[in-house]
Enzyme design. Structure first.
Site, PDB file in Angstrom:
ATOM      1  N   HIS B 322       0.809  -1.219   0.000  1.00  0.00           N
ATOM      2  CA  HIS B 322       0.000   0.000   0.000  1.00  0.00           C
ATOM      3  C   HIS B 322       0.839   1.264   0.000  1.00  0.00           C
ATOM      4  O   HIS B 322       0.434   2.282  -0.544  1.00  0.00           O
ATOM      5  CB  HIS B 322      -0.950   0.007   1.203  1.00  0.00           C
ATOM      6  CG  HIS B 322      -2.153  -0.846   0.993  1.00  0.00           C
ATOM      7  ND1 HIS B 322      -2.138  -2.203   1.194  1.00  0.00           N
ATOM      8  CD2 HIS B 322      -3.400  -0.549   0.556  1.00  0.00           C
ATOM      9  CE1 HIS B 322      -3.331  -2.701   0.916  1.00  0.00           C
ATOM     10  NE2 HIS B 322      -4.119  -1.720   0.519  1.00  0.00           N
ATOM     11  N   GLY B 323       1.984   1.212   0.628  1.00  0.00           N
ATOM     12  CA  GLY B 323       2.791   2.431   0.636  1.00  0.00           C
ATOM     13  C   GLY B 323       4.154   2.197   1.245  1.00  0.00           C
ATOM     14  O   GLY B 323       4.320   1.334   2.117  1.00  0.00           O
TER      15      GLY B 323
END
Lengths: 373, 486
Positions: B322-323
């Site tokens: 996701h990041g």
């Protein structure tokens, strides 16, 4: 397929009935043109006046313009910076006017941070509005960063303004015929198209109606009435105060330090008021903070060896009421003189202006505007 | 080009009309060109990155199919390395550099690798994972290598799901891109209705909530406990409405063209435990991790402890997907931990509920489980939304530190509260209520079928209600979909 098309039309009809006309007007006038597209057009050779009436993305427009143009000399400040023109400089492409991008003192550092360290800005003409240092001004400290980054998408503009468009049509503020029937035009935005008000390619502002017909009843500050009423009521940037906002002075000190570290020469100035307005402020005795600004800023400017000019008193520029667009916006004529004074205090800036030509342009200037040849 | 923009509406109209006007043999090219245009509307030059992985994976697919034994595996590894390499450079290099610089600094050494000043290509994680699923499936023999380069490129670039999924599998999508899809009234109108629902979720619900959530989470220090709780709960609904809205628009836009994309959300906040939550949330990613990471790691075949460690690994990787930030890793780790604890303590939970008189499977028990699961999801969301690890821990430690703030809800409207007018707060709450009402219908029945069965006047009233609500109540501030950044 036919059934689908019919039902789709039926579904869309109420939306089209409500939004169709505003959409047409907003689109035809260029109100929906994205900021990036405006910048692209203004970087071309033909003049494009950019003046929107229903949205105001000035901060994003100026920031992105500076980033795209990468000029060596940038004027940065509020609307009181916007009369400096590229024609005043030796190489017009080396100047950009980012006036309007700053509405409070912390915007300067936000702006510089956002243009990045790779920017080629060498000289920064810093217009320090006096009210940036007024603690009585009702502005929340540090707000407004998002305005530099935000877009105002077309759907947002339509949703927000469709009713205003109808209102303005009914009150004849929009010349429907001129807008829809006349041929294509290069100017962008309703203000530019109908009133010739807007930003020129170099970021300076052209006040169409206010200078072509300054005595028109539509000019709200005719005889500085509006500005003088602000002074008597102590409102709308003319709040009364005797003390200085030390936080704002400290912020300028940080700004100058940043510029020094980045190798940017700063030429600072406090912009002029119209003589009548200045006189009214002095006579009111309620703007004590203004006389304290220059002495408070001086040590910071001296420390970094940057020049600072205080033009709060228009007498320093030999400016008259007649050359002011309103109570606190000098004309191009005023700012051409102001630039000559700034250059005399900064060899770095002096190299970028053609003094002889500017003096000649001033000699032939009209009441407000300087003709650029 | 954002889905919630005028440009997209025009683009969608032109592409869809063109699609049905063209003969079948020209449609894939039409869609491919449209998808290229769509992608290049963000940062044009980045199409070269996409092109690079497309060429590598296209060739890898053919070579894997032709090769035998170790060579097959070698081609797969080359393909995976190319995809993960692109992700590593464009998404994780900065994160890696920042952490290694700190580590080297602690050891009084100078870290030599400079940072790259690059913007993350939009949707990189999505199309990279979709491309990887292709070569893996070809390697596994579940999918024939695609010979038509253009069709393969379209598989990766198909515009409705290019930047934020659903992450498709080649078995589901590739053949659909080859087939002829005639204009079908019911299918097209169902697709448009789904799109309208997606727009509603995004601009009316998600973006209204975003204004409140941002006000708190962009500067959490100084906000009361009640504000932090409200903002956290609002964020849970914001991200759901945002991403589910995007998915609805993507699935609807594809459906108009005759292409069925996989369902990505099934009322996740009705889940009774975290395991079920992940079967309902971002299904295309959950199943991707299940099929290509969890099961290859051994899944639940190697005993309970190995299963738990596999789950934790999958969720930590999911967080990192996701990041490139520790907050996402912690978010993933927390979900993994909640899931493992949920599985581990399932028996104890039932006994405890029985002891307080809540029958397993009864309404009370289901409600309790749903609320508890939602609470756990919210706790994890704090790390997902917070701008830094420091902010996240500050929010978590202050969520209930000021119980008095809950007794005075009006304080939410004052400084130190949410900082928004009451009307905005009411609008946000109504948006959540609408979202839950939609989910309640969807949980029991196919919502589109329910609408279809209504008399014409009621159907049209529903269409206009959604249409006008979107137009008049939506926020069109150009807010990106949250998942675009991944």
């Amino acid at each position: 397929m036919k059934r689908f098309a019919l039902k789709s039309l039926l579904f869309c009809f109420p939306f089209a009935a409500v939004f169709g006309l505003p959409l047409l007007i907003l689109r035809r006038s260029g109100e929906l043109v994205a900021v990036n597209d405006v910048i692209q057009r203004q970087m071309g050779s033909s003049p494009v006046l950019y003046g929107q009436a229903y949205s105001n993305p000035v901060k994003a427009y100026k920031l992105r313009s500076v980033k795209r143009r990468d000029s060596a000399v940038v004027a940065l400040g509020s609307s009181r910076t916007m009369q400096l023109r590229e024609g005043f400089f030796v190489d017009p492409g080396q100047f950009y006017n980012a006036g309007g991008a700053v509405s409070a003192v912390w915007d300067f550092r936000n702006f510089l941070g956002l243009i990045g360290t790779r920017s080629r800005v060498k000289v920064l003409l810093l217009c320090l509005d006096q009210w940036f240092f007024n603690p009585a001004r009702p502005v929340a400290w540090g707000t407004g960063l998002e305005e530099f980054l935000a877009d105002d998408p077309a759907l947002n503009i339509i949703q927000r303004n469709w009713l205003s468009v109808y209102r303005d049509l009914v009150s004849h503020k929009i010349d429907f015929r001129r807008l829809l029937i006349d041929g294509p035009r290069s100017d962008v935005g309703l203000n530019a198209v109908l009133h010739a008000n807007g930003f020129r390619n170099d970021g300076s502002y052209f006040y169409g109606a206010a200078i072509t017909n300054p005595d028109s009843p539509e000019n709200l500050d005719r005889g500085f009435r509006d500005t003088l009423s602000r002074i008597s009521s102590g409102t709308r940037r003319f709040e009364w105060s005797d003390v200085l906002a030390q936080k704002a002075i400290d912020e300028v000190d940080l700004l100058l330090g940043d510029c020094h570290d980045r190798g940017i020469t700063v030429v600072g100035f406090l912009p002029p008021f119209a003589p009548t307005v200045r006189r009214a402020m002095v006579e009111s005795g309620r703007y004590g903070y203004m006389s304290r600004i220059e002495p408070a800023l001086r040590p910071s400017f001296d420390r970094y060896q940057f020049p600072l000019f205080d033009f709060t008193d228009p007498a320093t520029l030999v400016a008259t009421d007649s050359e002011f667009i309103d109570g606190f916006h000098g004309s191009e004529r005023t700012y051409a003189r102001l630039l000559l004074r700034l250059a005399s205090g900064s060899p770095e800036l002096e190299r970028h202006i053609n003094r002889t030509r500017l003096v000649e342009q001033l000699a032939h200037a009209g009441r407000f505007n300087v003709e650029i040849r | 080009m954002l889905f919630n923009s005028l440009e997209f509406l025009v683009f969608f109209f032109v592409v869809s009309v063109g699609y049905f006007l063209l003969p079948h043999r020209g449609r894939w090219l039409h869609l491919l060109l449209a998808s290229c245009y769509f992608y290049m509307a963000f940062i044009p030059i980045y199409i070269l990155i996409l092109g690079f992985t497309i060429v590598i994976d296209y060739l890898a697919g053919i070579l894997i199919e032709r090769a035998q034994g170790r060579r097959r595996r070698a081609f797969l590894i080359v393909s995976l390395c190319a995809n993960i390499g692109v992700l590593a450079v464009f998404k994780y290099l900065h994160f890696l550099n920042a952490n290694l610089t700190l580590l080297f600094g602690a050891l009084r050494l100078r870290y030599p690798i400079p940072d790259l000043d690059i913007i993350l290509p939009i949707g990189l994680s999505f199309h990279t994972f979709q491309a990887m699923s292709y070569t893996i499936e070809v390697y596994r023999g579940n999918q024939k290598a695609e010979r038509n380069f253009g069709l393969y490129a379209l598989y990766v670039m198909f515009y409705p799901q290019l930047v934020a999924g659903p992450i498709e599998r080649p078995q589901n999508l590739l053949h659909q891109l080859r087939e002829e899809h005639r204009f079908d009234y019911d299918r097209v109108t169902d697709g448009l209705k789904l799109m309208m629902l997606g727009f509603f979720k995004k601009v009316v619900v998600a973006d209204r909530l975003a204004a409140i959530v941002d006000a708190v989470y962009n500067q959490p220090v100084g906000h009361s406990s009640a504000s932090l709780v409200v903002a956290t709960v609002f964020f849970a609904f914001q991200i759901y409405a945002d991403f589910a809205g995007y998915s609805d628009i993507a699935i609807g836009a594809a459906q108009v063209l005759g292409i069925r994309l996989m369902v990505n959300f099934r009322q996740p906040y009705f889940a009774c435990n975290i395991a079920e939550f992940w079967q309902r949330w971002h299904i295309s990613l959950s199943t991707w991790f299940r099929d290509y990471l969890y099961i290859p790691l051994g899944g639940n075949r190697l005993g309970p402890w190995r299963r738990y460690s596999n789950l934790l690994v999958v969720f930590l990787v999911s967080g990192l997907w996701h990041g490139a930030s520790w907050t996402y890793v912690v978010w993933g780790g927390l979900n993994g931990l909640f899931l493992v604890l949920g599985v581990w303590t399932a028996g104890i939970q039932e006994q405890a509920l029985n002891a307080v008189g809540l029958r397993a499977g009864g309404r009370g028990s289901i409600l309790f489980h749903r609320l508890f699961t939602f609470g756990l999801a919210c706790l994890a969301w704090v790390f997902f939304r917070a701008r830094s690890f420091h902010d996240a821990t500050w929010v978590l430690t202050h969520l209930f530190s000021d119980p008095g703030s809950f007794a005075h809800p009006r304080q939410l409207l004052k400084p130190g509260g949410l900082g928004v007018p009451a009307i905005d707060l009411a609008g946000a709450a109504l948006g959540i209520a609408a979202l839950l009402a939609i989910d309640t219908v969807c949980e029991r029945r196919d919502m589109l079928a329910v609408v279809r069965r209504q008399p014409a006047w009621r159907r049209w009233a529903i269409y206009y209600a959604f249409g006008f609500a979107t137009v008049f109540l939506g926020r069109f501030g150009g807010a990106q979909f949250i998942y675009f950044q991944f």
